[in-house]
Motif scaffolding. Structure first.
Motif, PDB file in Angstrom:
ATOM      1  N   CYS A 409       0.833  -1.200   0.000  1.00 27.42           N
ATOM      2  CA  CYS A 409       0.000   0.000   0.000  1.00 27.42           C
ATOM      3  C   CYS A 409       0.865   1.247   0.000  1.00 27.42           C
ATOM      4  O   CYS A 409       2.068   1.194   0.245  1.00 27.42           O
ATOM      5  CB  CYS A 409      -0.905   0.022   1.234  1.00 27.42           C
ATOM      6  SG  CYS A 409       0.026  -0.010   2.766  1.00 27.42           S
ATOM      7  N   TRP A 422      -4.473   0.823  -1.664  1.00 30.24           N
ATOM      8  CA  TRP A 422      -4.094  -0.598  -1.589  1.00 30.24           C
ATOM      9  C   TRP A 422      -3.737  -1.095  -2.979  1.00 30.24           C
ATOM     10  O   TRP A 422      -4.563  -1.047  -3.888  1.00 30.24           O
ATOM     11  CB  TRP A 422      -5.243  -1.421  -1.007  1.00 30.24           C
ATOM     12  CG  TRP A 422      -5.530  -1.066   0.428  1.00 30.24           C
ATOM     13  CD1 TRP A 422      -6.536  -0.294   0.885  1.00 30.24           C
ATOM     14  CD2 TRP A 422      -4.771  -1.487   1.566  1.00 30.24           C
ATOM     15  NE1 TRP A 422      -6.477  -0.180   2.257  1.00 30.24           N
ATOM     16  CE2 TRP A 422      -5.388  -0.909   2.703  1.00 30.24           C
ATOM     17  CE3 TRP A 422      -3.636  -2.267   1.757  1.00 30.24           C
ATOM     18  CZ2 TRP A 422      -4.919  -1.100   3.995  1.00 30.24           C
ATOM     19  CZ3 TRP A 422      -3.167  -2.460   3.040  1.00 30.24           C
ATOM     20  CH2 TRP A 422      -3.803  -1.876   4.149  1.00 30.24           C
ATOM     21  N   GLU A 425      -5.919  -4.383  -4.827  1.00 28.70           N
ATOM     22  CA  GLU A 425      -7.218  -4.136  -5.466  1.00 28.70           C
ATOM     23  C   GLU A 425      -7.264  -2.772  -6.138  1.00 28.70           C
ATOM     24  O   GLU A 425      -8.299  -2.400  -6.686  1.00 28.70           O
ATOM     25  CB  GLU A 425      -8.337  -4.205  -4.421  1.00 28.70           C
ATOM     26  CG  GLU A 425      -8.347  -5.471  -3.572  1.00 28.70           C
ATOM     27  CD  GLU A 425      -7.502  -5.318  -2.309  1.00 28.70           C
ATOM     28  OE1 GLU A 425      -6.860  -4.263  -2.136  1.00 28.70           O
ATOM     29  OE2 GLU A 425      -7.469  -6.271  -1.495  1.00 28.70           O
ATOM     30  N   GLN A 426      -6.187  -2.006  -6.062  1.00 32.85           N
ATOM     31  CA  GLN A 426      -6.169  -0.627  -6.568  1.00 32.85           C
ATOM     32  C   GLN A 426      -7.379   0.126  -6.022  1.00 32.85           C
ATOM     33  O   GLN A 426      -8.204   0.677  -6.751  1.00 32.85           O
ATOM     34  CB  GLN A 426      -6.093  -0.609  -8.097  1.00 32.85           C
ATOM     35  CG  GLN A 426      -4.820  -1.317  -8.586  1.00 32.85           C
ATOM     36  CD  GLN A 426      -4.657  -1.322 -10.090  1.00 32.85           C
ATOM     37  OE1 GLN A 426      -5.159  -0.445 -10.786  1.00 32.85           O
ATOM     38  NE2 GLN A 426      -3.951  -2.320 -10.606  1.00 32.85           N
ATOM     39  N   ARG A 427      -7.432   0.123  -4.724  1.00 37.01           N
ATOM     40  CA  ARG A 427      -8.597   0.602  -3.991  1.00 37.01           C
ATOM     41  C   ARG A 427      -8.130   1.627  -2.954  1.00 37.01           C
ATOM     42  O   ARG A 427      -7.038   1.499  -2.406  1.00 37.01           O
ATOM     43  CB  ARG A 427      -9.228  -0.615  -3.289  1.00 37.01           C
ATOM     44  CG  ARG A 427     -10.237  -0.345  -2.236  1.00 37.01           C
ATOM     45  CD  ARG A 427     -10.790  -1.655  -1.661  1.00 37.01           C
ATOM     46  NE  ARG A 427      -9.895  -2.328  -0.713  1.00 37.01           N
ATOM     47  CZ  ARG A 427      -9.740  -1.944   0.559  1.00 37.01           C
ATOM     48  NH1 ARG A 427     -10.395  -0.911   1.029  1.00 37.01           N
ATOM     49  NH2 ARG A 427      -8.921  -2.617   1.360  1.00 37.01           N
ATOM     50  N   GLU A 429      -8.867   4.099   0.615  1.00 37.31           N
ATOM     51  CA  GLU A 429      -9.639   4.418   1.822  1.00 37.31           C
ATOM     52  C   GLU A 429      -9.305   5.863   2.171  1.00 37.31           C
ATOM     53  O   GLU A 429      -8.172   6.303   1.963  1.00 37.31           O
ATOM     54  CB  GLU A 429      -9.250   3.508   2.997  1.00 37.31           C
ATOM     55  CG  GLU A 429      -9.670   2.057   2.803  1.00 37.31           C
ATOM     56  CD  GLU A 429      -9.160   1.141   3.930  1.00 37.31           C
ATOM     57  OE1 GLU A 429      -8.895   1.655   5.044  1.00 37.31           O
ATOM     58  OE2 GLU A 429      -9.018  -0.063   3.671  1.00 37.31           O
ATOM     59  N   ASP A 442     -14.526   5.096   6.699  1.00 40.69           N
ATOM     60  CA  ASP A 442     -13.943   5.288   5.367  1.00 40.69           C
ATOM     61  C   ASP A 442     -14.830   6.237   4.565  1.00 40.69           C
ATOM     62  O   ASP A 442     -16.006   5.946   4.317  1.00 40.69           O
ATOM     63  CB  ASP A 442     -13.820   3.924   4.682  1.00 40.69           C
ATOM     64  CG  ASP A 442     -13.281   4.031   3.264  1.00 40.69           C
ATOM     65  OD1 ASP A 442     -12.889   5.151   2.844  1.00 40.69           O
ATOM     66  OD2 ASP A 442     -13.244   2.994   2.587  1.00 40.69           O
ATOM     67  N   SER A 444     -14.162   7.321   1.470  1.00 38.42           N
ATOM     68  CA  SER A 444     -13.794   7.312   0.048  1.00 38.42           C
ATOM     69  C   SER A 444     -15.009   7.265  -0.871  1.00 38.42           C
ATOM     70  O   SER A 444     -15.004   7.860  -1.949  1.00 38.42           O
ATOM     71  CB  SER A 444     -12.862   6.136  -0.252  1.00 38.42           C
ATOM     72  OG  SER A 444     -13.509   4.909   0.022  1.00 38.42           O
ATOM     73  N   LYS A 445     -16.061   6.573  -0.426  1.00 35.57           N
ATOM     74  CA  LYS A 445     -17.247   6.478  -1.283  1.00 35.57           C
ATOM     75  C   LYS A 445     -18.047   7.773  -1.275  1.00 35.57           C
ATOM     76  O   LYS A 445     -18.610   8.162  -2.293  1.00 35.57           O
ATOM     77  CB  LYS A 445     -18.150   5.323  -0.792  1.00 35.57           C
ATOM     78  CG  LYS A 445     -17.489   3.947  -0.870  1.00 35.57           C
ATOM     79  CD  LYS A 445     -17.268   3.504  -2.313  1.00 35.57           C
ATOM     80  CE  LYS A 445     -16.538   2.176  -2.386  1.00 35.57           C
ATOM     81  NZ  LYS A 445     -15.104   2.307  -1.973  1.00 35.57           N
ATOM     82  N   SER A 455      -5.225  11.541  -4.584  1.00 39.58           N
ATOM     83  CA  SER A 455      -4.524  10.516  -5.361  1.00 39.58           C
ATOM     84  C   SER A 455      -3.654  11.162  -6.435  1.00 39.58           C
ATOM     85  O   SER A 455      -2.596  10.633  -6.785  1.00 39.58           O
ATOM     86  CB  SER A 455      -5.509   9.520  -5.977  1.00 39.58           C
ATOM     87  OG  SER A 455      -6.344  10.169  -6.910  1.00 39.58           O
ATOM     88  N   TRP A 485      -6.046   4.807 -11.331  1.00 38.63           N
ATOM     89  CA  TRP A 485      -6.898   3.728 -10.793  1.00 38.63           C
ATOM     90  C   TRP A 485      -8.364   4.016 -11.085  1.00 38.63           C
ATOM     91  O   TRP A 485      -8.795   5.147 -11.121  1.00 38.63           O
ATOM     92  CB  TRP A 485      -6.698   3.587  -9.277  1.00 38.63           C
ATOM     93  CG  TRP A 485      -5.358   2.979  -8.915  1.00 38.63           C
ATOM     94  CD1 TRP A 485      -4.326   2.712  -9.747  1.00 38.63           C
ATOM     95  CD2 TRP A 485      -4.934   2.600  -7.604  1.00 38.63           C
ATOM     96  NE1 TRP A 485      -3.262   2.186  -9.060  1.00 38.63           N
ATOM     97  CE2 TRP A 485      -3.608   2.102  -7.724  1.00 38.63           C
ATOM     98  CE3 TRP A 485      -5.520   2.619  -6.337  1.00 38.63           C
ATOM     99  CZ2 TRP A 485      -2.889   1.645  -6.636  1.00 38.63           C
ATOM    100  CZ3 TRP A 485      -4.801   2.173  -5.263  1.00 38.63           C
ATOM    101  CH2 TRP A 485      -3.484   1.682  -5.411  1.00 38.63           C
TER     102      TRP A 485
END
Lengths: 485, 485
Positions: A409, A422, A425-427, A429, A442, A444-445, A455, A485
């Motif tokens: 990460c 991460w 999963e290219q995800r 938080e 979290d 992020s959503k 990012s 991503w």
């Protein structure tokens, strides 16, 4: 103002005592460092570290440069973030990748040799400035079999007990700081045998005690010879093996065995700090010595027999990108310069210490230039509350062994926001540390625009620094930058 | 009473700090030790040695076992007089006779190897009694090339800077304690190079300072590990080379250059004593530590650039049988046991320290038995004023080199009388030290009956001890015993 500052500070080069504890968590001393309260902190008794806080400044938002030992230690000496110096994981042998195995990714071609000689390393620069440079304890900068495994090759005039390994075979002299299972059979040697310290073998002395005595001796010699000194005191503790110091174990009554041993290790570090501070007092050097107390990463939590909440109220452990992995104690004392009993919420990081120390030593801008570390003098002198900056932690490695759940990460903190990326999963938080210091919610959503903004900053900085991304095993190519991503 | 004494003293084994200075004369500190006054003593400033005297007992009639280094040092460790252990002269190589050449006599087959390992040596006995045994500084017990050159073979757990030589190449770290003529060329090695101490090389530290720092470290480690310690601190100083300690040389303004340097050497020893006493204070060990301060023979006088009166009011020099050769400072401090600020005129000698220390450590009579040394506990505790005893100094050697005027001789002191027997002419001198401390009035012609009585005691004792007489070169036979002259 800079000129004034220098004329104030640089007339008499201060001694520097930098205490780099190992794996000591943010709440692993009895020093209170901001809400929320943690009731388990009451088990800890660290009066000497408390003295430092009472007489100096506590930095409550201080970070290690990385979530494991070698990268942070290399960042101190280079002033560069791990993403830039490519020592992104802990070293052992020059050709061994200590990263854990991952189902789809592998570590990049990171610098497995670790730190190697260079004229720009902190101790080399201090030595050129007239300092006696002394390393005591855990080095773990360069891998075994390379010049960098020897602190004497990295700018230190003295090396006591440091080499390429990051943990002791045993903390006890009766074990010769080797195999903890025997006090009689020393026939087998191992890479974890602490080098030197023969005078303490077969005696009832704890490693932290031996190191404090040796360090005191070296300070005394420097003062006697009229040299300012830089003492890098790195007591191996409280790294595994989590062994009891018999002198303190009774104080931890009622705790689970591992926790009791851990508390005795912390107490051992505090006692060592006490020995060093007392020696400074005796030598009349307290006012002329800058003392820094910090740790190289957060506390071990959820493995090595320790419960999962050992960085509470922070989330995570050594090896993880959450605050528990990076947030560390940082105390700075320099009587008549740093305000006593002060605290700061400025975001600072280990590699800031490099240019800051060099500035106070009197080196000019060129001589103290580093790629990433910032001069935090104004924070420590109480002249500023915060710096315009962000901090990046880059870890293109899965952790091996017991702590294999810690995945590759990268993370960035800017202001109150923290973005964790991460690689698998290219995800992302996203957390707001001001409202949510435990990183439970979290965002992020719900805040994709903040994810996008952070990012991009992260990707731009990583590209500029030449960061090495995790590699996709199937494609044989690095994971894309975060802004793709 | 003995039982009472032991129950008083032996419940808690005291630490022992034995400071064995080299070539320090009876009047070579600022401690006043009885009439007549010596105005040159005012040049000396030794506040830390004075502190010992103020807090302990001064023995004004204390003697070294011999008039040169090795025999006295061997007597301390064996409890035997040099006449008995046959190390009657200073050692260097196992096969080299360091005696000077004499026109008609030669030295006997004395023990040129020096002291060798034995379970009965003082440090071996102390180690068996549970002590951490530490040697720091000049050893000079066994010759180079023999096991005895290494203090670790003589019962010491630690050896710092000791070997088979009795003088340092240089007192300065900038010379690496080797060749005093260069700070850059260290290519040639010599038997006078001080071993170890690499951490102090190329630094502005004096040998006495380095040794005091090392000794303090070792005391600290022993205390930390809960071991009682025996520290034999032998600072090389004030043996030749008579070099200036730059830190003190300015205090000796107005003196001849050699004397100024000598005063700075004495001051260096005092500073080292100060470091050790301060460390005992800091460790909380002052009350539980017996400190002995003494010297291995009288001051150099009349050679090595020094004037001939350097033991005034006593006659003679190191290497001679007059009082200036043997009389040494002796101070003993043990708070709450030895009366503070006391003095004694009891006649005592270096090898008395061996059984005395062992008694206070709690060893029983057999374990502390020695051939010659007497237990002087009752003197030091202020319970007795004098012992029934005599002391013999046996020197079947002409001194070599610059001090070649010192001829083979034997001497005895009993009560106030001192008989000196010169081997060459088989001639006696007799002095009354009470009336004539400077040994100016030879009474041998006017008191032949006293010469006869003393020479018989001397001959009987020497026969019993197995003393080796000088050998008549022409006849190839020993010079006759004194009662046959």
């Amino acid at each position: 103002m800079l000129t004034l500052l220098c004329s104030l500070l640089c007339t008499n080069q201060p001694n520097i005592l930098l205490i780099m504890v190992d794996d000591l968590g943010w709440r692993d001393t009895s020093v209170r460092n901001g809400p929320p309260e943690d009731p388990t902190q009451a088990q800890l008794h660290t009066p000497h570290i408390q003295r430092l806080a009472d007489e100096g400044m506590r930095l409550d938002q201080a970070y290690a440069s990385a979530c494991v030992c070698t990268p942070t230690r290399a960042s101190l000496l280079t002033g560069a973030a791990p993403a830039r110096h490519h020592i992104t994981w802990w070293t052992l042998y020059h050709d061994r990748d200590t990263s854990g195995k991952h189902p789809t990714l592998r570590a990049p071609d990171w610098n497995k040799e670790g730190l190697q000689p260079s004229p720009d390393l902190l101790p080399e620069r201090l030595r050129r400035a007239g300092y006696r440079t002394i390393h005591v304890g855990k080095a773990h900068w360069g891998a075994h079999g390379t010049p960098g495994s020897d602190p004497l090759q990295l700018g230190f005039d003295e090396n006591i007990a440091g080499h390429g390994s990051g943990a002791p075979g045993s903390y006890r002299g009766i074990h010769r700081f080797k195999n903890a299972k025997s006090t009689t059979d020393f026939s087998k040697s191992s890479v974890w045998d602490v080098p030197g310290l023969e005078a303490y073998h077969d005696r009832d002395l704890f490693l932290t005690e031996a190191l404090a005595i040796e360090a005191s001796r070296s300070m005394e010699a420097a003062v006697a010879s009229g040299e300012p000194f830089f003492l890098h005191f790195a007591p191996y503790a409280v790294h595994t093996p989590i062994m009891a110091n018999p002198r303190w174990i009774d104080e931890a009554e009622g705790l689970a065995p591992v926790e009791a041993r851990y508390v005795s290790l912390v107490r051992s570090v505090d006692a060592a700090v006490g020995v060093l501070l007392a020696r400074l007092d005796e030598l009349g050097m307290t006012n002329n010595t800058l003392v820094i107390f910090t740790s190289d990463n957060g506390a071990v939590s959820g493995y090595a027999g320790r419960p999962a909440n050992r960085n509470a109220p922070l989330r995570g452990s050594k090896s993880s990108p959450y605050e528990g992995g990076h947030r560390v104690p940082l105390i700075a004392r320099w009587p008549q310069h740093i305000p006593a009993g002060a605290s700061s919420n400025a975001m600072v990081v280990t590699h800031d210490l490099h240019p800051t120390l060099l500035r106070w030593v009197g080196l000019d801008a060129e001589e103290r230039s580093v790629p990433d570390g910032l001069d935090i003098s104004s924070i420590l002198l109480g002249q500023r509350d915060q710096l315009e900056r962000f901090v990046v932690w880059h870890k293109p490695h899965r952790t091996g062994g017991q702590s294999g759940r810690f995945m590759p990460c990268t993370a960035i903190r800017m202001g109150d926001e923290k973005l964790i990326a991460w690689h698998t999963e290219q995800r992302f938080e996203l957390y707001n540390l001001q409202k949510d210091p435990g990183e439970q919610n979290d965002l992020s959503k719900t805040h994709p625009e903040r994810v996008g903004a952070l990012s991009r900053v992260l990707a731009d900085w990583c590209r500029e620094a030449g960061a090495q991304m995790s590699v996709d095993q199937e494609r044989g190519e690095p994971v894309p930058w975060f802004d793709a991503w």
